[in-house]
Design a protein around this motif. Structure first.
Motif, mmCIF file in Angstrom:
data_model
loop_
_atom_site.group_PDB
_atom_site.id
_atom_site.type_symbol
_atom_site.label_atom_id
_atom_site.label_comp_id
_atom_site.label_asym_id
_atom_site.label_seq_id
_atom_site.Cartn_x
_atom_site.Cartn_y
_atom_site.Cartn_z
ATOM 1 N N LYS A 138 0.829 -1.215 0.000
ATOM 2 C CA LYS A 138 0.000 0.000 0.000
ATOM 3 C C LYS A 138 0.858 1.258 0.000
ATOM 4 O O LYS A 138 0.514 2.255 -0.647
ATOM 5 C CB LYS A 138 -0.945 -0.010 1.200
ATOM 6 C CG LYS A 138 -2.095 -0.984 1.062
ATOM 7 C CD LYS A 138 -3.189 -0.712 2.085
ATOM 8 C CE LYS A 138 -2.782 -1.092 3.464
ATOM 9 N NZ LYS A 138 -3.896 -0.910 4.441
ATOM 10 N N VAL A 139 1.971 1.235 0.727
ATOM 11 C CA VAL A 139 2.873 2.388 0.736
ATOM 12 C C VAL A 139 3.423 2.637 -0.666
ATOM 13 O O VAL A 139 3.459 3.784 -1.151
ATOM 14 C CB VAL A 139 4.025 2.165 1.732
ATOM 15 C CG1 VAL A 139 5.100 3.237 1.569
ATOM 16 C CG2 VAL A 139 3.497 2.182 3.156
ATOM 17 N N ALA A 148 0.649 4.178 -2.828
ATOM 18 C CA ALA A 148 0.350 5.569 -2.502
ATOM 19 C C ALA A 148 1.479 6.494 -2.947
ATOM 20 O O ALA A 148 1.228 7.601 -3.446
ATOM 21 C CB ALA A 148 0.097 5.716 -1.001
ATOM 22 N N LEU A 149 2.727 6.069 -2.774
ATOM 23 C CA LEU A 149 3.866 6.879 -3.221
ATOM 24 C C LEU A 149 3.839 7.068 -4.735
ATOM 25 O O LEU A 149 4.114 8.172 -5.241
ATOM 26 C CB LEU A 149 5.178 6.223 -2.795
ATOM 27 C CG LEU A 149 5.543 6.316 -1.311
ATOM 28 C CD1 LEU A 149 6.777 5.470 -1.015
ATOM 29 C CD2 LEU A 149 5.789 7.763 -0.906
ATOM 30 N N TYR A 183 -3.969 9.876 0.610
ATOM 31 C CA TYR A 183 -2.740 9.173 0.229
ATOM 32 C C TYR A 183 -1.681 9.279 1.323
ATOM 33 O O TYR A 183 -1.018 8.298 1.669
ATOM 34 C CB TYR A 183 -2.180 9.759 -1.071
ATOM 35 C CG TYR A 183 -3.035 9.502 -2.274
ATOM 36 C CD1 TYR A 183 -3.641 8.270 -2.475
ATOM 37 C CD2 TYR A 183 -3.230 10.490 -3.237
ATOM 38 C CE1 TYR A 183 -4.425 8.031 -3.586
ATOM 39 C CE2 TYR A 183 -4.012 10.265 -4.350
ATOM 40 C CZ TYR A 183 -4.612 9.034 -4.525
ATOM 41 O OH TYR A 183 -5.385 8.802 -5.622
ATOM 42 N N THR A 240 -2.531 7.128 4.198
ATOM 43 C CA THR A 240 -2.275 5.725 3.885
ATOM 44 C C THR A 240 -0.812 5.377 4.137
ATOM 45 O O THR A 240 -0.492 4.343 4.742
ATOM 46 C CB THR A 240 -2.639 5.426 2.424
ATOM 47 O OG1 THR A 240 -4.042 5.615 2.238
ATOM 48 C CG2 THR A 240 -2.283 3.998 2.044
ATOM 49 N N ILE A 241 0.095 6.239 3.672
ATOM 50 C CA ILE A 241 1.525 6.003 3.867
ATOM 51 C C ILE A 241 1.873 6.027 5.351
ATOM 52 O O ILE A 241 2.563 5.129 5.863
ATOM 53 C CB ILE A 241 2.344 7.065 3.102
ATOM 54 C CG1 ILE A 241 2.117 6.921 1.598
ATOM 55 C CG2 ILE A 241 3.831 6.934 3.435
ATOM 56 C CD1 ILE A 241 2.711 8.052 0.776
ATOM 57 N N GLU A 242 1.394 7.041 6.049
ATOM 58 C CA GLU A 242 1.713 7.178 7.471
ATOM 59 C C GLU A 242 1.184 6.007 8.280
ATOM 60 O O GLU A 242 1.904 5.430 9.111
ATOM 61 C CB GLU A 242 1.141 8.495 7.999
ATOM 62 C CG GLU A 242 1.809 9.729 7.425
ATOM 63 C CD GLU A 242 1.100 11.008 7.822
ATOM 64 O OE1 GLU A 242 1.731 12.068 7.781
ATOM 65 O OE2 GLU A 242 -0.111 10.939 8.147
ATOM 66 N N SER A 250 0.358 3.002 7.271
ATOM 67 C CA SER A 250 0.999 1.736 6.928
ATOM 68 C C SER A 250 2.368 1.624 7.585
ATOM 69 O O SER A 250 2.737 0.564 8.110
ATOM 70 C CB SER A 250 1.130 1.612 5.405
ATOM 71 O OG SER A 250 -0.141 1.526 4.791
ATOM 72 N N ILE A 251 3.137 2.706 7.573
ATOM 73 C CA ILE A 251 4.470 2.673 8.168
ATOM 74 C C ILE A 251 4.386 2.501 9.689
ATOM 75 O O ILE A 251 5.080 1.658 10.276
ATOM 76 C CB ILE A 251 5.252 3.952 7.814
ATOM 77 C CG1 ILE A 251 5.567 3.968 6.317
ATOM 78 C CG2 ILE A 251 6.544 4.043 8.627
ATOM 79 C CD1 ILE A 251 6.237 5.233 5.841
ATOM 80 N N GLN A 292 -8.781 3.113 -0.107
ATOM 81 C CA GLN A 292 -7.541 2.881 0.601
ATOM 82 C C GLN A 292 -7.788 2.267 1.963
ATOM 83 O O GLN A 292 -7.051 1.380 2.391
ATOM 84 C CB GLN A 292 -6.794 4.216 0.758
ATOM 85 C CG GLN A 292 -6.321 4.735 -0.588
ATOM 86 C CD GLN A 292 -6.040 6.220 -0.583
ATOM 87 O OE1 GLN A 292 -6.380 6.913 0.362
ATOM 88 N NE2 GLN A 292 -5.441 6.714 -1.635
#
Length: 281
Positions: free
Chosen positions: A59-60, A63-64, A208, A211-213, A215-216, A278
């Protein structure tokens, strides 16, 4: 000429509505296929934590790629702060990490139809937490639909726990490793969804970036949990990718490919529908 000018905005609005409906249909197809894909691709030997982390990493990457394609990656990077990230996405990320682990456990002990129906109870808890956090009330029709959803979930739970389900597993295993995990995951999903909506409206975070934040942070929480958890012991004994096959590797890639393809079909879709995609992934 005047008539043509009046019809222009209306036609654009109708076209946008059709796109949104098509997007929601794609979301429905993905949501319905996900339990089937999980059963097909992820064997019982696969360590739950490893499969969840793999999906979060996928997912990261997705989104990136979409942020870079939109040309906003550099701007977001320059404006990003750790404090703001933790305030907006820290708690939802930890909640979603636990929820995904519970869902992976439940996938293996319920048939796809029962799982999908019980998982829909997340709508009930989303409505509850949205009211508690954002004070957003539901309409009479929405309340009626939620009541019907509760009735269906109760009937399915009783049928499965009594051993009449189609999975053929032990009733206690179905209850404690199937029904209870998916219901707890639904509660967590409702809470996290309301918190994400709060962050989007109050903190002005894009879907987006969240989603990155999430997931990490979720991966970090899962990795930290392996210090004492049974999954951590299994990883140290057998390796992170124990039980993985070529089909297992394809599972997170299929989800990303589906999301990427769907997003490219709808460049003008609303932010709300994007966030739905997402979060359900």
């Amino acid at each position: 000429m005047a008539v043509m000018k009046q019809k222009g905005p209306s036609q654009k609005s109708e076209k946008a509505n059709k796109r949104v409906w098509l997007y929601l249909v794609l979301l429905t197809l993905q949501y319905g296929a996900q339990p089937l894909l999980s059963k097909r691709c992820i064997r019982n030997e696969v360590i739950v934590t490893s499969s969840v982390i793999a999906c979060e990493v996928a997912k990261v990457m997705c989104a990136l790629f979409l942020l870079a394609k939109a040309g906003s990656l550099k701007k977001i990077y320059n404006e990003w702060t750790l404090v703001g990230s933790l305030a907006a996405s820290g708690l939802p990320a930890a909640i979603y990490a636990l929820q995904n682990s519970l869902l992976q456990i439940s996938y293996r002990n319920l048939d796809s139809l029962t799982f999908s129906m019980l998982n829909q109870t997340k709508l009930l808890f989303t409505a509850l937490f949205t009211y508690l956090i954002l004070r957003q009330k539901q309409s009479f029709q929405q309340m009626g639909a939620l009541v019907l959803l509760i009735i269906a979930a109760v009937l399915l739970s009783l049928g499965e726990s009594s051993g009449k389900g189609s999975s053929g597993n032990d009733p206690d295993q179905i209850l404690f490793q199937g029904i209870i995990p998916v219901l707890v995951a639904s509660v967590l999903s409702g809470m996290a969804s309301a918190l994400c909506q709060w962050a989007s409206q109050v903190k002005k975070r894009t879907s987006y970036l969240m989603t990155i934040e999430m997931s990490i942070v979720g991966c970090m929480c899962l990795l930290a949990s392996t210090y004492k958890s049974p999954d951590g012991e299994a990883i140290r004994r057998h390796g992170f990718f124990y039980g993985w096959t070529a089909i297992t590797w394809s599972y997170p890639m299929r989800l990303v490919a589906f999301l990427l393809g769907s997003l490219q079909l709808m460049p003008a879709v609303s932010e709300r529908v994007l966030s739905l995609f997402q979060h359900f992934l």
